[in-house]
Design a protein around this motif. Structure first.
Motif, PDB file in Angstrom:
ATOM      1  N   LEU A  62      -0.437  51.025  54.320  1.00  0.00           N
ATOM      2  CA  LEU A  62      -1.192  50.278  55.319  1.00  0.00           C
ATOM      3  C   LEU A  62      -1.073  48.811  54.942  1.00  0.00           C
ATOM      4  N   SER A  63      -1.243  47.936  55.908  1.00  0.00           N
ATOM      5  CA  SER A  63      -1.141  46.510  55.620  1.00  0.00           C
ATOM      6  C   SER A  63      -2.246  45.735  56.310  1.00  0.00           C
ATOM      7  N   VAL A  64      -2.643  44.656  55.675  1.00  0.00           N
ATOM      8  CA  VAL A  64      -3.512  43.654  56.278  1.00  0.00           C
ATOM      9  C   VAL A  64      -2.697  42.378  56.385  1.00  0.00           C
ATOM     10  N   PHE A  65      -2.743  41.779  57.559  1.00  0.00           N
ATOM     11  CA  PHE A  65      -2.047  40.527  57.819  1.00  0.00           C
ATOM     12  C   PHE A  65      -3.073  39.447  58.142  1.00  0.00           C
ATOM     13  N   PRO A  66      -3.312  38.516  57.235  1.00  0.00           N
ATOM     14  CA  PRO A  66      -4.232  37.417  57.550  1.00  0.00           C
ATOM     15  C   PRO A  66      -3.527  36.233  58.218  1.00  0.00           C
ATOM     16  N   PHE A  67      -2.228  36.382  58.506  1.00  0.00           N
ATOM     17  CA  PHE A  67      -1.460  35.351  59.195  1.00  0.00           C
ATOM     18  C   PHE A  67      -1.494  34.009  58.471  1.00  0.00           C
ATOM     19  N   GLY A  87       2.833  37.026  53.540  1.00  0.00           N
ATOM     20  CA  GLY A  87       1.865  37.109  54.617  1.00  0.00           C
ATOM     21  C   GLY A  87       1.159  38.433  54.778  1.00  0.00           C
ATOM     22  N   THR A  88       1.305  39.330  53.799  1.00  0.00           N
ATOM     23  CA  THR A  88       0.684  40.648  53.940  1.00  0.00           C
ATOM     24  C   THR A  88       0.195  41.190  52.601  1.00  0.00           C
ATOM     25  N   ILE A  89      -0.784  42.060  52.723  1.00  0.00           N
ATOM     26  CA  ILE A  89      -1.307  42.788  51.569  1.00  0.00           C
ATOM     27  C   ILE A  89      -1.223  44.264  51.926  1.00  0.00           C
ATOM     28  N   ARG A  90      -0.532  45.035  51.093  1.00  0.00           N
ATOM     29  CA  ARG A  90      -0.342  46.461  51.361  1.00  0.00           C
ATOM     30  C   ARG A  90      -1.340  47.282  50.543  1.00  0.00           C
ATOM     31  N   PHE A  91      -1.803  48.363  51.151  1.00  0.00           N
ATOM     32  CA  PHE A  91      -2.756  49.243  50.482  1.00  0.00           C
ATOM     33  C   PHE A  91      -2.564  50.657  50.991  1.00  0.00           C
ATOM     34  N   ARG A 104     -13.633  38.111  52.146  1.00  0.00           N
ATOM     35  CA  ARG A 104     -13.111  36.808  51.729  1.00  0.00           C
ATOM     36  C   ARG A 104     -11.849  36.450  52.514  1.00  0.00           C
ATOM     37  N   ILE A 105     -10.973  37.409  52.722  1.00  0.00           N
ATOM     38  CA  ILE A 105      -9.753  37.183  53.506  1.00  0.00           C
ATOM     39  C   ILE A 105     -10.118  36.693  54.907  1.00  0.00           C
TER      40      ILE A 105
END
Length: 119
Positions: A62-67, A87-91, A104-105
Motif C-alpha cells: 500500500l502507498s501514501v502519497f503526500p504529493f 514522493g511515496t511511503i509504502r506500507f 503529521r504527514i
C-alpha cells in the motif's frame, strides 16, 4: 459515488480496503475542508485546489502519497523500516504507518499548501 468511495469499493480485500480507508478518514479528520478529487490519476483528497494526500493499493504493498518530497523527508526518521521514495511511503496491512506519523504527514502537507497560497 465519489472518487475515493469509488476507489475503495474497487478494492476486493477487506484488510486492504480498511487500511486505505483509514488513511482517508484520518486525513479528513485532520483537514475537514479537504474535498475529493483526482491527482496524478489517483483518487485523492484535495485542499484549496491542490492535492493533499492519496492512498493506493498495489499487488505487493500500500502507498501514501503526500504529493511533496519535503513532507516525506520530514517524517522519514520516524519511519525506520518503511520503504520510501521521493514522493511515496509504502506500507502493508501488517505494518501500517503509525497514526501519529500519518497525522503529521497530512498537517505538514496542509501547512505547505497554505504557505504557498498565502504568499
Amino acid at each position: 459515488m465519489s472518487e475515493v468511495a469509488d476507489y475503495l469499493a474497487s478494492l476486493d480485500d477487506t484488510a486492504t480496503r480498511a487500511a486505505v480507508e483509514h488513511v482517508y478518514e484520518l486525513a479528513r479528520r485532520e483537514v475537514p475542508d479537504a474535498t475529493e478529487g483526482r491527482s496524478y490519476g489517483m483518487a485523492a483528497l484535495r485542499y484549496r485546489g491542490r492535492p493533499l494526500v492519496a492512498s493506493v493499493a498495489t499487488k505487493n504493498h500500500l502507498s501514501v502519497f503526500p504529493f511533496s518530497p519535503p513532507v516525506v523527508d520530514a517524517v522519514a526518521s520516524e519511519l525506520e523500516g518503511f520503504d520510501m521514495s521521493k514522493g511515496t511511503i509504502r506500507f502493508t496491512t501488517d505494518s501500517p504507518i503509525p497514526d501519529g506519523v500519518l497525522k503529521r504527514i497530512v498537517t505538514l502537507r496542509r501547512d505547505e499548501i497554505d504557505a504557498a497560497l498565502d504568499r
